[in-house]
Design an enzyme around this catalytic site. Structure first.
Site, PDB file in Angstrom:
ATOM      1  N   ARG A 240      97.212  83.297 -47.513  1.00 60.04           N
ATOM      2  CA  ARG A 240      97.494  84.468 -48.503  1.00 60.04           C
ATOM      3  C   ARG A 240      96.721  86.067 -47.471  1.00 60.04           C
ATOM      4  O   ARG A 240      97.737  87.057 -47.591  1.00 60.04           O
ATOM      5  CB  ARG A 240      95.657  84.144 -49.002  1.00 60.04           C
ATOM      6  CG  ARG A 240      95.699  83.838 -50.276  1.00 60.04           C
ATOM      7  CD  ARG A 240      93.941  82.787 -50.233  1.00 60.04           C
ATOM      8  NE  ARG A 240      93.647  82.052 -49.204  1.00 60.04           N
ATOM      9  CZ  ARG A 240      92.159  81.716 -49.218  1.00 60.04           C
ATOM     10  NH1 ARG A 240      91.330  82.200 -50.390  1.00 60.04           N
ATOM     11  NH2 ARG A 240      91.559  81.492 -47.770  1.00 60.04           N
TER      12      ARG A 240
ATOM     13  N   ASP B 148      95.079  81.177 -54.358  1.00 58.55           N
ATOM     14  CA  ASP B 148      95.119  80.468 -53.045  1.00 58.55           C
ATOM     15  C   ASP B 148      95.834  79.309 -53.513  1.00 58.55           C
ATOM     16  O   ASP B 148      95.806  78.557 -53.872  1.00 58.55           O
ATOM     17  CB  ASP B 148      93.724  79.872 -52.858  1.00 58.55           C
ATOM     18  CG  ASP B 148      93.217  78.689 -51.466  1.00 58.55           C
ATOM     19  OD1 ASP B 148      94.062  78.970 -51.178  1.00 58.55           O
ATOM     20  OD2 ASP B 148      92.422  78.819 -51.174  1.00 58.55           O
TER      21      ASP B 148
ATOM     22  N   CYS C 234      91.923  86.319 -44.519  1.00 61.12           N
ATOM     23  CA  CYS C 234      91.039  84.587 -45.333  1.00 61.12           C
ATOM     24  C   CYS C 234      91.329  83.440 -44.849  1.00 61.12           C
ATOM     25  O   CYS C 234      89.726  83.701 -43.651  1.00 61.12           O
ATOM     26  CB  CYS C 234      92.948  84.309 -46.440  1.00 61.12           C
ATOM     27  SG  CYS C 234      93.937  83.669 -45.124  1.00 61.12           S
TER      28      CYS C 234
HETATM   29  P1  4NP Z   1      94.857  80.687 -46.031  1.00 60.57           P
HETATM   30  O1  4NP Z   1      94.588  79.133 -46.604  1.00 60.57           O
HETATM   31  O2  4NP Z   1      93.049  80.556 -46.085  1.00 60.57           O
HETATM   32  O3  4NP Z   1      95.031  81.236 -47.446  1.00 60.57           O
HETATM   33  O4  4NP Z   1      95.087  80.560 -44.940  1.00 60.57           O
HETATM   34  C1  4NP Z   1      94.602  78.217 -46.036  1.00 60.57           C
HETATM   35  C2  4NP Z   1      95.193  77.465 -45.060  1.00 60.57           C
HETATM   36  C3  4NP Z   1      94.602  76.339 -44.433  1.00 60.57           C
HETATM   37  C4  4NP Z   1      93.442  75.541 -44.869  1.00 60.57           C
HETATM   38  C5  4NP Z   1      92.804  75.944 -46.312  1.00 60.57           C
HETATM   39  C6  4NP Z   1      93.872  77.364 -46.694  1.00 60.57           C
HETATM   40  N1  4NP Z   1      92.663  74.412 -44.322  1.00 60.57           N
HETATM   41  O5  4NP Z   1      91.957  73.966 -44.910  1.00 60.57           O
HETATM   42  O6  4NP Z   1      93.775  74.401 -43.378  1.00 60.57           O
END
Ligand code: 4NP
Length: 157
Positions: free
Chosen positions: A19, A128, A13
């Site tokens: 995710r 998300d 991800c």
């Molecule tokens: P992930 O979620 O990609 O599902 O781990 C996110 C975690 C952090 C960020 C964006 C999405 N961020 O912008 O820091």
């Protein structure tokens, strides 16, 4: 060069704190329950959260579903992942595109969306939950649970 013969799957991800650790947790649980040996890992295309444990809301959702993901630590996708894994599964199209951008010429891993494996959900993104309410994590677990079930079904042949 791969030393192992078991199937190796990397979940991808953006931050590797929501995710993909949930997907790794769901897959670990599903493969363990099926008694199938698999090498499972997760990574993010970004480096902001490298070394961090999964988001506390993700940890709580996993715990509710019977999985402990508290010992996972975020890492960034690297070029060697494309030869270390059989399959790299991205949560959304952006993750897929960012992975393609660093894919080395000798890549052997298949690269697709997680939900491409779930009949009727091909091309969809995993929910998300990062900027949303806590309920979003339940929807994410439902998505990655379906992916884990599809992986186990295909590993069973
Ligand atoms: P992930 O979620 O990609 O599902 O781990 C996110 C975690 C952090 C960020 C964006 C999405 N961020 O912008 O820091």
């Amino acid at each position: 060069m791969r030393e192992d013969s078991q199937i190796a799957i990397l979940f991808l991800c953006l931050g590797n704190i929501c995710r993909s650790p949930l997907a790794e947790g769901a897959a670990r649980a599903a493969f363990a329950e099926a008694g199938i040996d698999a090498r499972l890992d997760s990574a993010g295309t970004g480096d902001w959260h490298v070394g961090h444990a999964p988001d506390p809301r993700a940890q709580a959702e996993a715990r509710r579903r019977g999985a402990d993901i508290s010992d996972l630590r975020a890492r960034q996708l690297r070029r060697s992942d494309f030869t270390d894994f059989d399959l790299i599964l991205a949560a959304d199209e952006t993750n897929l595109r960012d992975a393609l951008a660093i894919r080395p010429p000798d890549a052997t891993a298949d690269l697709k969306l997680m939900l491409d494996l779930v009949p009727g959900r091909e091309g969809e993104s995993v929910t998300d939950p990062y900027y949303g309410a806590d309920e979003g994590f339940g929807a994410t677990w439902d998505d990655v649970g379906a992916v884990a079930a599809a992986l186990v079904a295909s590993a069973r042949g």
